[in-house]
Motif scaffolding. Structure first.
Motif, short mmCIF file in Angstrom:
data_model
loop_
_atom_site.label_atom_id
_atom_site.label_comp_id
_atom_site.label_asym_id
_atom_site.label_seq_id
_atom_site.Cartn_x
_atom_site.Cartn_y
_atom_site.Cartn_z
N TYR A 57 -21.45 33.12 -3.67
CA TYR A 57 -21.05 33.50 -2.31
C TYR A 57 -22.31 33.85 -1.54
O TYR A 57 -23.11 34.68 -1.99
CB TYR A 57 -20.08 34.68 -2.36
CG TYR A 57 -18.77 34.33 -3.00
CD1 TYR A 57 -18.60 34.44 -4.38
CD2 TYR A 57 -17.71 33.86 -2.24
CE1 TYR A 57 -17.41 34.08 -4.98
CE2 TYR A 57 -16.50 33.51 -2.84
CZ TYR A 57 -16.36 33.61 -4.21
OH TYR A 57 -15.18 33.25 -4.79
N TYR B 124 -21.79 22.29 -1.84
CA TYR B 124 -21.62 23.33 -0.83
C TYR B 124 -21.74 22.70 0.55
O TYR B 124 -22.45 21.70 0.73
CB TYR B 124 -22.68 24.42 -0.96
CG TYR B 124 -22.51 25.35 -2.13
CD1 TYR B 124 -23.00 25.02 -3.38
CD2 TYR B 124 -21.86 26.57 -1.99
CE1 TYR B 124 -22.85 25.89 -4.46
CE2 TYR B 124 -21.70 27.44 -3.06
CZ TYR B 124 -22.20 27.09 -4.29
OH TYR B 124 -22.05 27.95 -5.35
N GLN C 84 -22.60 23.65 4.72
CA GLN C 84 -23.17 24.64 5.63
C GLN C 84 -22.94 24.20 7.07
O GLN C 84 -23.51 23.20 7.51
CB GLN C 84 -24.67 24.82 5.38
CG GLN C 84 -25.31 25.88 6.25
CD GLN C 84 -26.81 26.00 6.01
OE1 GLN C 84 -27.49 25.03 5.72
NE2 GLN C 84 -27.33 27.22 6.12
N GLN D 103 -20.82 27.46 1.89
CA GLN D 103 -19.48 27.66 1.34
C GLN D 103 -19.22 26.61 0.28
O GLN D 103 -19.53 25.43 0.48
CB GLN D 103 -18.43 27.54 2.46
CG GLN D 103 -17.00 27.71 1.99
CD GLN D 103 -15.99 27.44 3.07
OE1 GLN D 103 -16.28 26.78 4.08
NE2 GLN D 103 -14.77 27.94 2.90
#
Lengths: 113, 114
Positions: free
Chosen positions: A103, B36, B38, B45
């Motif tokens: 996270y 991920y 961005q 995320q």
């Protein structure tokens, strides 16, 4: 539950100044890390920690210090800022298994003149 | 040495078209692989991850990725791109020589044409 928080959001330093980038998480995560993001370079790992009192170096540790005295906090210190440290810095945390999600905080944009 | 390569720096697709973002990794042991996303001015995320089992993994926002061990690849796909998918996408591998850490690729910036 705030997740991962970083302060400040933006900072301007002069060459040679020192500062600490703050990172905190409220998820009781064991693993925390610092990355820097530069155009065309992706995210590069600076330092990481697998628990309180345990830290290790990543790909680009020079010029940065870290410590982990509590589970929640993982500050990144620049002892003598250089223009090459101009970047966006991200802190991340995860629960302690390599397969777990990291996270990320919202980032700190640092400009060193 | 461990590494992640994303060969495409920029990709432009039209809204509604299909998308594939490439990721190749170099790691001798079983890889833990992540994608991920961005969005501009934001943190990263997680879209999806793979560490065992079915080699086709489903993620959020309609994304999927396929792990191919023989090609050392973990490509991200979406059948129909939406304008809101415009962002930068990062592939990452978790490695564990002792304590573990993550290595990220350089990212692929996706532009979506209306």
């Amino acid at each position: 539950n705030a997740g991962v928080t970083q302060t400040p959001k933006f900072q301007v330093l002069k060459t040679g100044q020192s500062m600490t980038l703050q990172c905190a998480q409220d998820m009781n995560h064991e693993y925390m890390s610092w990355y820097r993001q530069d155009p065309g370079m992706g995210l590069r790992l600076i330092h990481y920690s697998v628990g309180a009192g345990i830290t290790d170096q990543g790909e680009v540790p020079n010029g940065y210090n870290v410590s982990r005295s509590t589970t929640e906090d993982f500050p990144l210190r620049l002892l003598s800022a250089a223009p090459s440290q101009t970047s966006v810095y991200f802190c991340a945390s995860s629960s302690g298994q390599i397969s777990e999600t990291q996270y990320f905080g919202p980032g700190t944009r640092l400009l060193v003149l | 040495a461990q590494s992640v390569t994303q060969p495409d720096i920029h990709i432009t697709v039209s809204e509604g078209a299909s998308l594939e973002l490439r990721c190749n990794y170099s790691y001798g042991a079983t890889p833990y692989l992540f994608w991920y996303v961005q969005s501009p001015g934001q943190g990263l995320q997680l879209l999806l991850k793979y560490f065992s089992g079915d080699t086709l993994v489903q993620g959020i926002k309609g994304f999927e990725a396929e792990f191919k061990r023989s090609q050392s690849s973990f490509n991200l796909r979406k059948p129909s791109v939406h304008w809101s998918d415009a962002a930068e996408y990062f592939c990452a591998v978790g490695v564990s020589p002792g304590t573990y850490k993550y290595i990220f690729g350089t990212g692929t910036r996706l532009k979506v044409l209306a």
